[in-house]
Write a protein that holds these residues in place. Structure first.
Motif, PDB file in Angstrom:
ATOM      1  N   ILE A  22      66.560  72.790  69.905  1.00  0.00           N
ATOM      2  CA  ILE A  22      67.458  72.879  71.057  1.00  0.00           C
ATOM      3  C   ILE A  22      67.680  71.506  71.692  1.00  0.00           C
ATOM      4  O   ILE A  22      68.812  71.134  72.027  1.00  0.00           O
ATOM      5  CB  ILE A  22      66.885  73.868  72.092  1.00  0.00           C
ATOM      6  CG1 ILE A  22      66.774  75.269  71.470  1.00  0.00           C
ATOM      7  CG2 ILE A  22      67.758  73.912  73.340  1.00  0.00           C
ATOM      8  CD1 ILE A  22      66.016  76.258  72.327  1.00  0.00           C
ATOM      9  N   GLN A  59      55.937  76.594  68.696  1.00  0.00           N
ATOM     10  CA  GLN A  59      57.273  76.582  69.301  1.00  0.00           C
ATOM     11  C   GLN A  59      57.993  75.239  69.180  1.00  0.00           C
ATOM     12  O   GLN A  59      59.195  75.159  69.446  1.00  0.00           O
ATOM     13  CB  GLN A  59      57.167  76.946  70.788  1.00  0.00           C
ATOM     14  CG  GLN A  59      56.520  78.291  71.052  1.00  0.00           C
ATOM     15  CD  GLN A  59      56.342  78.569  72.536  1.00  0.00           C
ATOM     16  OE1 GLN A  59      57.173  78.212  73.366  1.00  0.00           O
ATOM     17  NE2 GLN A  59      55.227  79.215  72.879  1.00  0.00           N
ATOM     18  N   LEU A  78      62.140  74.250  69.664  1.00  0.00           N
ATOM     19  CA  LEU A  78      62.505  73.636  70.935  1.00  0.00           C
ATOM     20  C   LEU A  78      62.953  72.193  70.776  1.00  0.00           C
ATOM     21  O   LEU A  78      63.963  71.779  71.366  1.00  0.00           O
ATOM     22  CB  LEU A  78      61.322  73.699  71.906  1.00  0.00           C
ATOM     23  CG  LEU A  78      60.832  75.084  72.336  1.00  0.00           C
ATOM     24  CD1 LEU A  78      59.543  74.959  73.130  1.00  0.00           C
ATOM     25  CD2 LEU A  78      61.899  75.797  73.169  1.00  0.00           C
ATOM     26  N   TRP A 103      71.178  72.583  78.133  1.00  0.00           N
ATOM     27  CA  TRP A 103      70.387  72.956  76.960  1.00  0.00           C
ATOM     28  C   TRP A 103      70.713  74.376  76.482  1.00  0.00           C
ATOM     29  O   TRP A 103      70.544  74.696  75.306  1.00  0.00           O
ATOM     30  CB  TRP A 103      68.883  72.858  77.264  1.00  0.00           C
ATOM     31  CG  TRP A 103      68.433  73.754  78.371  1.00  0.00           C
ATOM     32  CD1 TRP A 103      68.322  73.445  79.693  1.00  0.00           C
ATOM     33  CD2 TRP A 103      68.096  75.150  78.270  1.00  0.00           C
ATOM     34  NE1 TRP A 103      67.929  74.546  80.413  1.00  0.00           N
ATOM     35  CE2 TRP A 103      67.779  75.597  79.564  1.00  0.00           C
ATOM     36  CE3 TRP A 103      68.024  76.041  77.215  1.00  0.00           C
ATOM     37  CZ2 TRP A 103      67.395  76.903  79.830  1.00  0.00           C
ATOM     38  CZ3 TRP A 103      67.644  77.353  77.467  1.00  0.00           C
ATOM     39  CH2 TRP A 103      67.330  77.762  78.774  1.00  0.00           C
ATOM     40  N   PHE A 141      71.139  75.936  72.771  1.00  0.00           N
ATOM     41  CA  PHE A 141      70.415  77.134  72.350  1.00  0.00           C
ATOM     42  C   PHE A 141      71.367  78.126  71.665  1.00  0.00           C
ATOM     43  O   PHE A 141      71.094  78.620  70.552  1.00  0.00           O
ATOM     44  CB  PHE A 141      69.764  77.753  73.591  1.00  0.00           C
ATOM     45  CG  PHE A 141      68.900  78.954  73.346  1.00  0.00           C
ATOM     46  CD1 PHE A 141      68.154  79.092  72.189  1.00  0.00           C
ATOM     47  CD2 PHE A 141      68.816  79.959  74.307  1.00  0.00           C
ATOM     48  CE1 PHE A 141      67.344  80.204  71.975  1.00  0.00           C
ATOM     49  CE2 PHE A 141      68.008  81.066  74.114  1.00  0.00           C
ATOM     50  CZ  PHE A 141      67.275  81.188  72.942  1.00  0.00           C
ATOM     51  N   LYS A 146      57.936  78.866  76.394  1.00  0.00           N
ATOM     52  CA  LYS A 146      58.680  77.859  77.136  1.00  0.00           C
ATOM     53  C   LYS A 146      60.154  78.214  77.318  1.00  0.00           C
ATOM     54  O   LYS A 146      60.738  77.943  78.371  1.00  0.00           O
ATOM     55  CB  LYS A 146      58.535  76.489  76.460  1.00  0.00           C
ATOM     56  CG  LYS A 146      57.117  75.928  76.546  1.00  0.00           C
ATOM     57  CD  LYS A 146      57.011  74.571  75.873  1.00  0.00           C
ATOM     58  CE  LYS A 146      55.599  74.000  76.016  1.00  0.00           C
ATOM     59  NZ  LYS A 146      55.284  73.651  77.417  1.00  0.00           N
ATOM     60  N   ILE A 147      60.780  78.800  76.314  1.00  0.00           N
ATOM     61  CA  ILE A 147      62.201  79.125  76.440  1.00  0.00           C
ATOM     62  C   ILE A 147      62.403  80.218  77.485  1.00  0.00           C
ATOM     63  O   ILE A 147      63.389  80.213  78.236  1.00  0.00           O
ATOM     64  CB  ILE A 147      62.796  79.537  75.069  1.00  0.00           C
ATOM     65  CG1 ILE A 147      64.335  79.611  75.141  1.00  0.00           C
ATOM     66  CG2 ILE A 147      62.227  80.859  74.596  1.00  0.00           C
ATOM     67  CD1 ILE A 147      64.995  78.290  75.337  1.00  0.00           C
ATOM     68  N   GLN A 157      62.367  78.616  80.928  1.00  0.00           N
ATOM     69  CA  GLN A 157      63.604  77.895  81.208  1.00  0.00           C
ATOM     70  C   GLN A 157      64.763  78.839  81.496  1.00  0.00           C
ATOM     71  O   GLN A 157      65.668  78.512  82.265  1.00  0.00           O
ATOM     72  CB  GLN A 157      63.953  76.972  80.046  1.00  0.00           C
ATOM     73  CG  GLN A 157      63.091  75.720  79.964  1.00  0.00           C
ATOM     74  CD  GLN A 157      63.098  74.913  81.247  1.00  0.00           C
ATOM     75  OE1 GLN A 157      62.046  74.549  81.763  1.00  0.00           O
ATOM     76  NE2 GLN A 157      64.263  74.623  81.775  1.00  0.00           N
ATOM     77  N   VAL A 180      64.751  78.315  65.815  1.00  0.00           N
ATOM     78  CA  VAL A 180      65.184  78.674  67.166  1.00  0.00           C
ATOM     79  C   VAL A 180      65.154  80.182  67.349  1.00  0.00           C
ATOM     80  O   VAL A 180      64.685  80.691  68.380  1.00  0.00           O
ATOM     81  CB  VAL A 180      66.597  78.114  67.441  1.00  0.00           C
ATOM     82  CG1 VAL A 180      67.122  78.618  68.788  1.00  0.00           C
ATOM     83  CG2 VAL A 180      66.567  76.587  67.433  1.00  0.00           C
ATOM     84  N   LEU A 239      61.947  81.825  68.338  1.00  0.00           N
ATOM     85  CA  LEU A 239      61.516  81.754  69.731  1.00  0.00           C
ATOM     86  C   LEU A 239      61.771  83.077  70.452  1.00  0.00           C
ATOM     87  O   LEU A 239      61.198  83.329  71.510  1.00  0.00           O
ATOM     88  CB  LEU A 239      62.252  80.630  70.465  1.00  0.00           C
ATOM     89  CG  LEU A 239      62.033  79.203  69.931  1.00  0.00           C
ATOM     90  CD1 LEU A 239      62.963  78.227  70.649  1.00  0.00           C
ATOM     91  CD2 LEU A 239      60.574  78.780  70.116  1.00  0.00           C
ATOM     92  N   PHE A 255      61.320  71.149  78.518  1.00  0.00           N
ATOM     93  CA  PHE A 255      60.354  72.154  78.069  1.00  0.00           C
ATOM     94  C   PHE A 255      58.904  71.754  78.357  1.00  0.00           C
ATOM     95  O   PHE A 255      57.986  72.572  78.193  1.00  0.00           O
ATOM     96  CB  PHE A 255      60.536  72.425  76.578  1.00  0.00           C
ATOM     97  CG  PHE A 255      61.886  72.979  76.241  1.00  0.00           C
ATOM     98  CD1 PHE A 255      62.295  74.191  76.775  1.00  0.00           C
ATOM     99  CD2 PHE A 255      62.759  72.301  75.417  1.00  0.00           C
ATOM    100  CE1 PHE A 255      63.550  74.719  76.486  1.00  0.00           C
ATOM    101  CE2 PHE A 255      64.010  72.815  75.119  1.00  0.00           C
ATOM    102  CZ  PHE A 255      64.410  74.030  75.656  1.00  0.00           C
TER     103      PHE A 255
END
Length: 468
Positions: A25, A15, A19, A385, A389, A367-368, A371, A400, A403, A101
């Motif tokens: 991102i 990832q 990220l 962020w 994204f 992780k995304i 968030q 990206v 993800l 992240f």
């Protein structure tokens, strides 16, 4: 510990570029210009490239896998210490440039526990007693800190109603979360009493020998196992269980089988002074987390030094009563209007399609998705962020887009993206699906790379599409 490092490095390898890469991102090169080595020590201050980032992540995966199978035990104490130091330094380099992240408690917990693992020594050598006590002190701070932040925080922890909401509103529910949510309310209250017992009473018995230590360790393992069954909290529960190993000795395992005679080598001449120095430093650094625990303004999941040697922990100081979700939508239409059909982007872990079963993710971590849970709690301006994204998706950035669970436009960049805010709640019957949702309004208005204000923002952040 090696397994935990393996998971962490695997996440970075899979990832990281989307990220944090140069076209990610929150690009690391931009972050490095805004901070200093003293504040965020990392290998990447000396050199950064996406290729180096990915290579070091896969090196971490390989070294931790070898260590899991005993490689670090094969060449004596010096080699063991060097390998565990390498793992710690590598992972700290990722955490210290990971920004939001990597702002989770389990990241710094892995680093603190991983630092202590440097001094455990190889299998044939007796474990230094101070290391065991330092692991117990770490376990105490993890559990007691979590208990204090709850009692001082949301009133539902005091009136025993938090579990009415937690399973439904936690960051990433799993397939069993629906069933935990539907348990009788008397059972929810009883489980919360057990929570307070394990977090506020049992931690004091970690330091007791024999039966009291065993009972406290086993109670914590059962507690963490139940939490792991009820939701996706990355490796937080797994590492807490690993720390509980420090509560047990050979006499405990004799209850289950007769142990062969153990002949452990003593320390070499240089190990006792090194261990004395390390213990003294860590005890000195313990002042800040100790003062934090007794403070009325207790904070959770914070490092008191940039090397993450001594931290404070805690989880779920407050509980949300309703689950909000941000749902991204895109369209290929040049000039969308009220009749435009928008297509939703599905994430790998977080709720989206109401008919989709919540996946089992932990001990891995998306992780995304995590968030996005935070983003739904407040206005997008508190989470800038998310604009980055959206900008990366509009530019067709593959790292990206990877993800996400899938690309609904098969590699063709959308012309516009918008985000809607929904209230999600578990259905009363699984025949109706897993979730029901209510539309609350736009979270983000339709955004395009042709939008001048959005374009200016991306340019100022150094995030405009790569070809520009």
């Amino acid at each position: 510990m090696a397994l935990l490092y393996f998971i962490g490095f695997l996440i970075a390898a899979n990832q990281g570029r989307g990220l944090l890469g140069s076209n990610g991102i929150l690009p690391i090169p931009i972050f490095l210009k805004r901070t200093t080595f003293n504040n965020h020590p990392s290998i990447f201050y000396f050199k950064y490239s996406d290729e180096l980032y990915t290579s070091l992540a896969w090196i971490g995966v390989a070294v931790s896998a070898l260590t899991f199978f005993g490689f670090s035990d094969s060449f004596g104490p010096i080699t063991s210490m060097l390998i565990w130091t390498l793992l710690w330094l590598l992972y700290m380099s990722f955490v210290n440039v990971g920004q939001v992240f990597y702002g989770y408690g389990w990241e710094i917990l892995l680093l603190e526990a991983g630092f202590l693992a440097i001094f455990l020594g190889p299998t044939e050598q007796a474990v230094p007693v101070p290391v065991i006590w330092l692991y117990r002190w770490l376990l105490f701070r993890v559990m007691f800190g979590a208990g204090l932040i709850k009692i001082r925080g949301d009133e539902c922890w005091r009136d025993l109603t938090c579990m009415y909401y937690h399973y439904e509103t936690q960051p990433l529910p799993n397939p069993l979360s629906w069933f935990f949510h539907r348990l009788p309310k008397w059972f929810q209250k009883l489980s919360l009493l057990y929570n307070h017992l394990v977090e506020l009473v049992m931690p004091f018995f970690y330091f007791f020998p024999s039966y009291l230590g065993y009972i406290s360790g086993l109670s914590t393992i059962l507690f963490q196992s139940l939490i792991a069954l009820s939701g996706n909290l990355s490796w937080l529960n797994l590492i807490s269980i690993v720390l509980c190993i420090s509560c047990f000795d050979d006499n405990f395992f004799k209850f289950f089988s007769e142990l062969p005679p153990i002949v452990a080598e003593g320390p070499t001449f240089w190990q006792p002074p090194v261990m004395f120095l390390v213990t003294a430093i860590l005890l000195f650094l313990s002042k800040k987390p100790l003062m934090n625990m007794i403070s009325k303004r207790q904070v959770m999941n914070r490092s008191f030094d940039p090397w993450h040697l001594m931290n404070t922990y805690g989880a779920f100081g407050s509980i949300t009563r309703e689950r909000m979700e941000v749902v991204l939508e895109g369209t290929l239409i040049e000039n969308p209007d009220q009749h435009t059909q928008w297509v939703e982007y599905e994430f790998k872990g977080k709720p989206g399609n109401p008919q989709r079963c919540p996946p089992q993710v932990s001990p891995y971590h998306f992780k995304i998705d995590w968030q996005m849970w935070f983003a739904a709690m407040s206005d997008y301006r508190y989470h800038p962020w998310i604009l980055n994204f959206v900008g990366r998706i509009l530019s067709g950035n593959k790292d990206v887009i990877d993800l996400l669970k899938e690309d609904p436009f098969d590699g063709q960049p959308p012309k516009y993206i918008q985000a809607k805010l929904y209230r999600y709640s578990f259905t009363k019957n699984l025949k109706e699906g897993w979730w029901e949702r209510t539309y609350l309004g736009l979270y983000l208005p339709p955004l395009s790379l042709d939008d001048e204000s959005f374009r200016i923002y991306l340019l100022e952040e150094g995030l405009f599409p790569e070809e520009e």
